[in-house]
Enzyme design. Structure first.
Site, PDB file in Angstrom:
ATOM      1  N   TRP A 160      -8.189 -58.265  -4.309  1.00  0.00           N
ATOM      2  CA  TRP A 160      -8.137 -59.384  -3.363  1.00  0.00           C
ATOM      3  C   TRP A 160      -9.331 -60.309  -3.437  1.00  0.00           C
ATOM      4  O   TRP A 160      -9.303 -61.399  -2.884  1.00  0.00           O
ATOM      5  CB  TRP A 160      -8.003 -58.852  -1.922  1.00  0.00           C
ATOM      6  CG  TRP A 160      -8.984 -57.771  -1.567  1.00  0.00           C
ATOM      7  CD1 TRP A 160      -8.745 -56.421  -1.597  1.00  0.00           C
ATOM      8  CD2 TRP A 160     -10.355 -57.913  -1.178  1.00  0.00           C
ATOM      9  NE1 TRP A 160      -9.884 -55.729  -1.253  1.00  0.00           N
ATOM     10  CE2 TRP A 160     -10.885 -56.630  -0.982  1.00  0.00           C
ATOM     11  CE3 TRP A 160     -11.185 -59.016  -0.966  1.00  0.00           C
ATOM     12  CZ2 TRP A 160     -12.210 -56.393  -0.601  1.00  0.00           C
ATOM     13  CZ3 TRP A 160     -12.510 -58.798  -0.593  1.00  0.00           C
ATOM     14  CH2 TRP A 160     -12.997 -57.505  -0.413  1.00  0.00           C
ATOM     15  N   ASN A 161     -10.411 -59.894  -4.122  1.00  0.00           N
ATOM     16  CA  ASN A 161     -11.639 -60.693  -3.997  1.00  0.00           C
ATOM     17  C   ASN A 161     -11.670 -61.936  -4.878  1.00  0.00           C
ATOM     18  O   ASN A 161     -12.408 -62.877  -4.584  1.00  0.00           O
ATOM     19  CB  ASN A 161     -12.884 -59.821  -4.221  1.00  0.00           C
ATOM     20  CG  ASN A 161     -12.912 -59.158  -5.564  1.00  0.00           C
ATOM     21  OD1 ASN A 161     -11.923 -59.161  -6.295  1.00  0.00           O
ATOM     22  ND2 ASN A 161     -14.032 -58.579  -5.911  1.00  0.00           N
ATOM     23  N   GLU A 264     -11.053 -51.848 -14.585  1.00  0.00           N
ATOM     24  CA  GLU A 264     -12.297 -52.502 -14.145  1.00  0.00           C
ATOM     25  C   GLU A 264     -12.543 -51.994 -12.736  1.00  0.00           C
ATOM     26  O   GLU A 264     -11.888 -52.411 -11.789  1.00  0.00           O
ATOM     27  CB  GLU A 264     -12.111 -54.017 -14.210  1.00  0.00           C
ATOM     28  CG  GLU A 264     -13.414 -54.760 -14.370  1.00  0.00           C
ATOM     29  CD  GLU A 264     -13.984 -55.175 -13.044  1.00  0.00           C
ATOM     30  OE1 GLU A 264     -14.795 -54.383 -12.486  1.00  0.00           O
ATOM     31  OE2 GLU A 264     -13.625 -56.241 -12.544  1.00  0.00           O
ATOM     32  N   CYS A 298     -17.414 -56.880  -7.510  1.00  0.00           N
ATOM     33  CA  CYS A 298     -17.803 -55.640  -8.202  1.00  0.00           C
ATOM     34  C   CYS A 298     -19.162 -55.798  -8.849  1.00  0.00           C
ATOM     35  O   CYS A 298     -19.842 -54.805  -9.113  1.00  0.00           O
ATOM     36  CB  CYS A 298     -16.802 -55.304  -9.296  1.00  0.00           C
ATOM     37  SG  CYS A 298     -15.179 -55.037  -8.667  1.00  0.00           S
ATOM     38  N   GLU A 472     -12.654 -57.316 -20.403  1.00  0.00           N
ATOM     39  CA  GLU A 472     -11.817 -58.485 -20.148  1.00  0.00           C
ATOM     40  C   GLU A 472     -12.632 -59.725 -20.484  1.00  0.00           C
ATOM     41  O   GLU A 472     -13.833 -59.764 -20.248  1.00  0.00           O
ATOM     42  CB  GLU A 472     -11.395 -58.506 -18.677  1.00  0.00           C
ATOM     43  CG  GLU A 472     -10.533 -57.306 -18.320  1.00  0.00           C
ATOM     44  CD  GLU A 472      -9.956 -57.384 -16.916  1.00  0.00           C
ATOM     45  OE1 GLU A 472     -10.735 -57.548 -15.965  1.00  0.00           O
ATOM     46  OE2 GLU A 472      -8.722 -57.282 -16.789  1.00  0.00           O
TER      47      GLU A 472
HETATM   48  C1  SIN Z   1     -14.942 -58.577  -9.588  1.00  0.00           C
HETATM   49  O1  SIN Z   1     -15.544 -58.531  -8.531  1.00  0.00           O
HETATM   50  O2  SIN Z   1     -14.174 -57.673  -9.926  1.00  0.00           O
HETATM   51  C2  SIN Z   1     -15.061 -59.730 -10.533  1.00  0.00           C
HETATM   52  C3  SIN Z   1     -16.249 -60.558 -10.360  1.00  0.00           C
HETATM   53  C4  SIN Z   1     -16.411 -61.595 -11.446  1.00  0.00           C
HETATM   54  O3  SIN Z   1     -15.538 -61.771 -12.286  1.00  0.00           O
HETATM   55  O4  SIN Z   1     -17.441 -62.232 -11.452  1.00  0.00           O
END
Ligand code: SIN
Length: 489
Positions: A160-161, A264, A298, A472
């Site tokens: 969701w982020n 991930e 993340c 990715e």
């Molecule tokens: C994520 O929080 O999984 C991705 C963050 C990002 O692509 O910078």
């Protein structure tokens, strides 16, 4: 019914399932609510996919596969290029949806739209660069051809982020490699992904290409939807972004068919500040590494490991920078920190701060909730946090910066690596030799040296240890959707 106290959504809003090019309600006819985390109000009712809907979507993807993999790479590339152009042209719509359902400030939602669209452009360029090799065997007896071909129908489970960027980071390389997709977006934020899929569907339809190439099945019961898909031999690949705990469950499910998987998963990023660092630059980097999406990424800096001699100065400068932040609804002009996704996230952050204080930390800035209707928490700096406090050992996913002091480089590296996770690490130092030692010794798939942002569609994103499998973005991202076939001639 959507609530009256939430901002109107774009008229292009899609709230049904996309299966084989058709928008349709779920087999059960049920819907679930999508909330605005800035108010708690209901934004939309979205069709709730059942396990049968998931299987229908896989069926559509599987039927589209022969035609899509036979579609010339140049055409697949042009489809993606066109999608990039249209998403970019509709930045305002995408940003409004991202902010409405995810909460992040509009400026960040616009940045996510550019970031998410860029995965599509990057992989439109990679679609025509899928290469193999040929060589004479060392014995001279034959030739060895190594071919690459798309793995096949892929299930993409997104968080969701970053409801646009995580969908494009998976769907673009899959489509570039000739793999049709079934996307299961996060239940909190399905609207942005549905709009993205609508853009792809539109471009496919205009070119008379198979519409089953992209399917989207939002659901309130992800486990029920996913389970039969993982057992179905038509599925060839699973890509997931989310928590390590859910990743483990999915890996167990994927083991039945020995599915190709990309994971991930969680992070616990250390942000190291050495005594020789440019402290102002470190604070600037920390603001990005910590505060993007209110700390809900993340790759968010989770633990600030700062040399004892500069810990107080760093805490003071970081607190001053936090003091400039404006907490509020993401759609309100001037907001720099939006809400957390749900009340449970705010409660967790409250517990983390209380636990750090119990472990002897000092709250040098912030703490507590602001007087706002939604799910907010104030940006908070904690000084002299013990390494065994929850703020340090767990992924906080909120606007809290715990500072742990260290005495020397060896201790800093040991503290940084003292976690089951290994997604990203950041370090600020002016010493080039140290920078190389860190690059070699930090246990993380991505390392930012004097930079608070590593995410880039043209670079390999991913982690080691319990942070996941595969990469990715970059040249590596498309590899996740390709099989290697060796032909001896
Ligand atoms: C994520 O929080 O999984 C991705 C963050 C990002 O692509 O910078």
């Amino acid at each position: 019914m959507p609530d009256a106290d939430v901002a109107p959504l774009p008229p292009s809003l899609r709230t049904e399932l996309l299966v084989d090019g058709s928008w349709r309600p779920g087999a059960s006819g049920r819907t679930f609510e999508v909330l605005d985390p800035a108010t708690g109000g209901v934004l939309a009712e979205v069709a709730d996919a059942t396990p049968q809907d998931g299987l229908d979507a896989l069926d559509a993807a599987h039927r589209a596969w022969p035609a899509w993999r036979a579609t010339p790479p140049r055409v697949r590339s042009e489809v993606l290029r066109e999608v990039w152009e249209r998403v970019t042209a509709r930045t305002d719509e995408f940003a409004a949806l991202i902010t409405a359902e995810g909460g992040k400030p509009l400026s960040e939602a616009r940045a996510e739209t550019a970031y998410g669209a860029e995965f599509v452009r990057w992989f439109s360029e990679q679609a025509v660069r899928i290469t193999g090799t040929v060589r004479t065997a060392p014995s001279g007896a034959n030739r060895q051809l190594v071919l690459r071909r798309g793995v096949g129908p892929s299930l993409l489970i997104t968080p969701w982020n970053f409801p646009l960027a995580m969908a494009t980071r998976k769907a673009a390389p899959a489509l570039a490699a000739g793999c049709p997709v079934v996307i299961k977006p996060a239940g909190y934020t399905p609207l942005t992904t549905l709009l993205f899929a609508d853009v792809v569907r539109e471009v496919l339809a205009e070119r008379d290409l198979p519409l089953g190439v992209i399917n989207v099945v939002p659901t309130s019961d992800a486990a029920a939807l996913t389970e039969p898909l993982l057992r179905d031999p038509r599925l060839r690949k699973l890509s997931f972004t989310g928590s390590t705990q859910v990743g483990r469950t999915l890996l167990r499910g994927a083991a039945q068919q020995v599915l190709r998987t990309s994971m991930e998963l969680g992070g616990n990023a250390p942000f190291l500040v050495f005594a020789d660092a440019d402290l102002d630059a470190a604070v600037e980097g920390a603001m990005v590494a910590k505060m993007r999406n209110a700390g809900q990424t993340c790759v968010a800096a989770n633990r600030f490991l700062v040399h004892e001699s500069v810990a107080d100065a760093f805490a003071a400068k970081l607190s001053a920078a936090f003091g400039e932040l404006v907490v509020g609804p993401g759609s309100r002009p001037g907001t720099s920190v939006g809400p957390l996704i749900r009340p449970s996230a705010v409660e967790f952050v409250e517990q983390v701060v209380a636990d750090a204080v119990d472990h002897g930390a000092t709250v040098v800035h912030g703490g507590g909730r602001p007087d706002l209707a939604g799910y907010f928490y104030n940006p908070t700096v904690l000084l002299r946090v013990r390494p065994d406090a929850t703020a340090v050992t767990e992924e906080v996913f909120g606007p809290v910066a715990p500072i742990v002091a260290f005495d020397d480089e060896a201790e800093a590296i040991a503290l940084a690596n003292a976690t089951p996770f290994g997604l990203v690490a950041y370090a600020y130092t002016r010493d080039v030799d140290r920078a190389f030692r860190l690059a070699e010794q930090l246990e993380a798939g991505m390392i930012g040296i004097n930079r608070g942002l590593v995410s880039d569609p043209s670079a390999p994103f991913g982690g080691m240890k319990a942070s996941g499998l595969g990469r990715e973005g970059g040249e590596q991202g498309i590899e996740e959707y390709l099989e290697t076939v060796y032909v001896a001639i």
